[in-house]
Design a protein around this motif. Sequence first.
Motif, PDB file in Angstrom:
ATOM      1  N   SER A 215       0.828  -1.205   0.000  1.00 42.59           N
ATOM      2  CA  SER A 215       0.000   0.000   0.000  1.00 42.59           C
ATOM      3  C   SER A 215       0.862   1.256   0.000  1.00 42.59           C
ATOM      4  N   GLU A 216       1.953   1.227   0.742  1.00 45.90           N
ATOM      5  CA  GLU A 216       2.851   2.386   0.758  1.00 45.90           C
ATOM      6  C   GLU A 216       3.483   2.617  -0.609  1.00 45.90           C
ATOM      7  N   LEU A 217       3.833   1.534  -1.304  1.00 46.84           N
ATOM      8  CA  LEU A 217       4.376   1.685  -2.653  1.00 46.84           C
ATOM      9  C   LEU A 217       3.365   2.365  -3.569  1.00 46.84           C
ATOM     10  N   ILE A 218       2.119   2.007  -3.431  1.00 47.74           N
ATOM     11  CA  ILE A 218       1.069   2.575  -4.280  1.00 47.74           C
ATOM     12  C   ILE A 218       0.824   4.041  -3.925  1.00 47.74           C
ATOM     13  N   VAL A 219       0.740   4.329  -2.619  1.00 48.12           N
ATOM     14  CA  VAL A 219       0.437   5.687  -2.188  1.00 48.12           C
ATOM     15  C   VAL A 219       1.571   6.638  -2.551  1.00 48.12           C
ATOM     16  N   ASP A 220       2.804   6.162  -2.456  1.00 47.60           N
ATOM     17  CA  ASP A 220       3.936   7.019  -2.821  1.00 47.60           C
ATOM     18  C   ASP A 220       3.840   7.477  -4.267  1.00 47.60           C
ATOM     19  N   GLY A 221       3.278   6.659  -5.100  1.00 49.20           N
ATOM     20  CA  GLY A 221       3.035   7.037  -6.479  1.00 49.20           C
ATOM     21  C   GLY A 221       4.238   6.953  -7.399  1.00 49.20           C
ATOM     22  N   VAL A 222       5.387   6.647  -6.855  1.00 52.18           N
ATOM     23  CA  VAL A 222       6.591   6.535  -7.677  1.00 52.18           C
ATOM     24  C   VAL A 222       6.762   5.072  -8.046  1.00 52.18           C
ATOM     25  N   MET A 223       6.371   4.740  -9.264  1.00 52.98           N
ATOM     26  CA  MET A 223       6.465   3.346  -9.697  1.00 52.98           C
ATOM     27  C   MET A 223       7.600   3.207 -10.706  1.00 52.98           C
ATOM     28  N   ASP A 224       8.811   3.402 -10.199  1.00 55.38           N
ATOM     29  CA  ASP A 224       9.949   3.138 -11.064  1.00 55.38           C
ATOM     30  C   ASP A 224      10.156   1.633 -11.156  1.00 55.38           C
ATOM     31  N   GLU A 225      11.153   1.222 -11.863  1.00 57.24           N
ATOM     32  CA  GLU A 225      11.369  -0.206 -12.125  1.00 57.24           C
ATOM     33  C   GLU A 225      11.544  -1.013 -10.837  1.00 57.24           C
ATOM     34  N   SER A 226      12.304  -0.493  -9.876  1.00 58.35           N
ATOM     35  CA  SER A 226      12.538  -1.251  -8.635  1.00 58.35           C
ATOM     36  C   SER A 226      11.270  -1.356  -7.794  1.00 58.35           C
ATOM     37  N   ASN A 227      10.502  -0.267  -7.695  1.00 58.54           N
ATOM     38  CA  ASN A 227       9.240  -0.310  -6.949  1.00 58.54           C
ATOM     39  C   ASN A 227       8.227  -1.229  -7.623  1.00 58.54           C
ATOM     40  N   PHE A 228       8.196  -1.190  -8.953  1.00 63.43           N
ATOM     41  CA  PHE A 228       7.285  -2.054  -9.690  1.00 63.43           C
ATOM     42  C   PHE A 228       7.627  -3.520  -9.447  1.00 63.43           C
ATOM     43  N   LYS A 229       8.925  -3.852  -9.480  1.00 59.91           N
ATOM     44  CA  LYS A 229       9.339  -5.234  -9.219  1.00 59.91           C
ATOM     45  C   LYS A 229       9.008  -5.642  -7.794  1.00 59.91           C
ATOM     46  N   ARG A 230       9.237  -4.736  -6.848  1.00 59.71           N
ATOM     47  CA  ARG A 230       8.928  -5.047  -5.442  1.00 59.71           C
ATOM     48  C   ARG A 230       7.427  -5.265  -5.274  1.00 59.71           C
ATOM     49  N   ALA A 231       6.621  -4.446  -5.897  1.00 63.77           N
ATOM     50  CA  ALA A 231       5.162  -4.602  -5.801  1.00 63.77           C
ATOM     51  C   ALA A 231       4.724  -5.941  -6.378  1.00 63.77           C
ATOM     52  N   ARG A 232       5.266  -6.301  -7.528  1.00 60.08           N
ATOM     53  CA  ARG A 232       4.925  -7.591  -8.145  1.00 60.08           C
ATOM     54  C   ARG A 232       5.367  -8.749  -7.257  1.00 60.08           C
ATOM     55  N   TYR A 233       6.543  -8.601  -6.646  1.00 56.10           N
ATOM     56  CA  TYR A 233       7.048  -9.636  -5.744  1.00 56.10           C
ATOM     57  C   TYR A 233       6.121  -9.805  -4.535  1.00 56.10           C
ATOM     58  N   LEU A 234       5.708  -8.698  -3.940  1.00 54.60           N
ATOM     59  CA  LEU A 234       4.799  -8.754  -2.789  1.00 54.60           C
ATOM     60  C   LEU A 234       3.470  -9.390  -3.172  1.00 54.60           C
ATOM     61  N   ILE A 235       2.953  -9.011  -4.323  1.00 60.71           N
ATOM     62  CA  ILE A 235       1.666  -9.563  -4.767  1.00 60.71           C
ATOM     63  C   ILE A 235       1.786 -11.066  -5.006  1.00 60.71           C
ATOM     64  N   GLY A 236       2.789 -11.457  -5.744  1.00 65.38           N
ATOM     65  CA  GLY A 236       2.913 -12.871  -6.123  1.00 65.38           C
ATOM     66  C   GLY A 236       3.332 -13.795  -4.999  1.00 65.38           C
ATOM     67  N   ASN A 237       4.158 -13.316  -4.080  1.00 73.61           N
ATOM     68  CA  ASN A 237       4.704 -14.206  -3.054  1.00 73.61           C
ATOM     69  C   ASN A 237       4.007 -14.113  -1.706  1.00 73.61           C
ATOM     70  N   TYR A 238       3.305 -13.023  -1.451  1.00 71.54           N
ATOM     71  CA  TYR A 238       2.697 -12.871  -0.123  1.00 71.54           C
ATOM     72  C   TYR A 238       1.210 -12.560  -0.165  1.00 71.54           C
ATOM     73  N   ILE A 239       0.839 -11.575  -0.955  1.00 72.12           N
ATOM     74  CA  ILE A 239      -0.541 -11.091  -0.899  1.00 72.12           C
ATOM     75  C   ILE A 239      -1.514 -12.109  -1.485  1.00 72.12           C
ATOM     76  N   ILE A 240      -1.277 -12.555  -2.699  1.00 72.88           N
ATOM     77  CA  ILE A 240      -2.205 -13.520  -3.315  1.00 72.88           C
ATOM     78  C   ILE A 240      -2.203 -14.855  -2.562  1.00 72.88           C
ATOM     79  N   PRO A 241      -1.047 -15.413  -2.170  1.00 76.93           N
ATOM     80  CA  PRO A 241      -1.108 -16.654  -1.386  1.00 76.93           C
ATOM     81  C   PRO A 241      -1.852 -16.492  -0.055  1.00 76.93           C
ATOM     82  N   CYS A 242      -1.690 -15.340   0.589  1.00 72.23           N
ATOM     83  CA  CYS A 242      -2.405 -15.090   1.843  1.00 72.23           C
ATOM     84  C   CYS A 242      -3.911 -15.051   1.604  1.00 72.23           C
ATOM     85  N   ILE A 243      -4.329 -14.329   0.588  1.00 79.22           N
ATOM     86  CA  ILE A 243      -5.762 -14.229   0.284  1.00 79.22           C
ATOM     87  C   ILE A 243      -6.309 -15.595  -0.130  1.00 79.22           C
ATOM     88  N   LYS A 244      -5.537 -16.331  -0.899  1.00 83.63           N
ATOM     89  CA  LYS A 244      -5.967 -17.676  -1.305  1.00 83.63           C
ATOM     90  C   LYS A 244      -6.163 -18.564  -0.081  1.00 83.63           C
TER      91      LYS A 244
END
Length: 141
Positions: free
Chosen positions: A106-135
Amino acid sequence: MIFIKFDLTFTITATIAFVSLVSPIITALINNYHSRNMKRLEIEQENIRNNILHKRDLLENYLTATAAFSYEEQHTPEQIKELLNSYYLILPYIPGKYHTYFSEYSELIVDGVMDESNFKRARYLIGNYIIPCIKTEIEKM
């Protein structure tokens, strides 16, 4: 010695009359008790079902809002608001060990700066933690 003459036919008749008067009352009391218990169980089951549906809707709304961020480069303030609202609504249902991952995303999104490193970190969080947790949470339902 005094003998009391005991009329057995009267005693049997009186007993049958008493039982025939009392048995409908006892039957009604038992039926009412059972009906109350069944109604209580039905209400409890309905509450559990409603809670599960509510939780599932919240989780699905969060996933929908997250998906919008995964595929679009430009994010409107409405999209950010929707994602944050979804985040805060699901927070009570997320296990504590995952709060930091959801918070970081959420902080990555709110900051609004989606450079390459933030984008990769967001994808990593979604794929490895957020979606498995919700599942996992959805499978528990």
